[in-house]
Design a protein around this motif. Structure first.
Motif, short mmCIF file in Angstrom:
data_model
loop_
_atom_site.label_atom_id
_atom_site.label_comp_id
_atom_site.label_asym_id
_atom_site.label_seq_id
_atom_site.Cartn_x
_atom_site.Cartn_y
_atom_site.Cartn_z
N TYR A 79 -41.54 9.57 37.36
CA TYR A 79 -40.28 10.06 37.00
C TYR A 79 -39.66 10.67 38.38
O TYR A 79 -40.27 11.83 38.83
N GLY A 107 -33.52 9.80 32.07
CA GLY A 107 -34.13 11.17 32.51
C GLY A 107 -33.45 12.36 32.31
O GLY A 107 -33.77 13.22 33.14
N SER A 113 -36.34 7.79 35.18
CA SER A 113 -37.79 7.29 34.70
C SER A 113 -37.76 5.77 34.93
O SER A 113 -37.38 5.00 34.24
#
Length: 244
Positions: A79, A107, A113
């Protein structure tokens, strides 16, 4: 095709679970707290091996105020946060069909992500002949000037870079689609509807290209910023504490 799709690396149930976790963590955390980190996902080799294209020839717009908060030491590498220099990871098919896809992971505008909505997705499309460009865009809550335009600046510029370099990538510049997940779905929708807005000053010849996508796919998107249907964390990070 359905049987083959089920066997792919991309776990759709995992992605949906992540989206739900973000939704509830954002609602529970309130405006003053950072939600807990989502579960780590191993970063596959294809992400590290993919060629990269920088979006901007120098610093991105609004860099003078960029002050990203430091992520926790144990923050998962799957992430991305503190994106200072946005770029495209390029995944090329063995047998290109001339079409390409700009992919915008989600995200909550809190992170990007890149695994379950990028690196694991790309092989599904490259096997069908698509050239895939996964965008690691800047996050609006990290101090950039004109914060609400920052993701759109990167999305517009990405479409223009893809089209400007279509010849070297063997793609048709008229057939560049956009695909976004969660907050990336919001960004894809914004690109599809606000492609003509001037949100940054042109920097080179690539900015003469049209940023309008040929088609757009929105996967479990954040599709409104209005109560009671919005995702609170995405709205706060995109627009700030007290949006008009």
């Amino acid at each position: 095709m359905a049987r083959n799709f089920a066997k792919q690396e991309f776990d759709r149930r995992q992605a949906l679970a992540l989206g739900g976790a973000l939704l509830f963590s954002g609602l529970k955390a309130g405006f003053g707290a950072e939600p807990p980190a989502p579960p780590a996902i191993p970063v596959p080799d294809n992400w590290h091996a993919a060629p990269r294209l920088a979006l901007w020839p120098a610093q991105p717009p609004g860099v003078s105020s960029f002050r990203p908060p430091a992520p926790p030491a144990d923050w998962p590498a799957s992430y991305l946060r503190a994106v200072a220099m946005p770029e495209l990871h390029v995944f090329r098919p063995a047998r290109p069909n001339g079409r390409s896809m700009l992919v915008m992971p989600g995200g909550a505008y809190w992170f990007v992500s890149v695994v379950n909505e990028g690196a694991e997705l790309a092989p599904l499309l490259t096997r069908l002949g698509w050239t895939v460009f996964v965008l690691t865009y800047r996050l609006p809550g990290e101090g950039w000037a004109a914060r609400s335009d920052v993701p759109l600046q990167d999305a517009q510029r990405a479409m223009r870079i893809i089209r400007a370099r279509a010849g070297e990538n063997g793609i048709d510049p008229a057939k560049v689609a956009a695909l976004g997940f969660s907050a990336g779905g919001h960004l894809a929708a914004t690109l599809a509807t606000r492609h003509a807005e001037r949100v940054y000053a042109p920097v080179d010849a690539a900015d003469t290209q049209d940023p309008r996508p040929f088609a757009a796919g929105l996967i479990y998107p954040v599709i409104t910023l209005r109560d009671p249907w919005t995702h609170e964390l995405s709205r706060r990070l995109l627009l700030g504490e007290n949006p008009s």
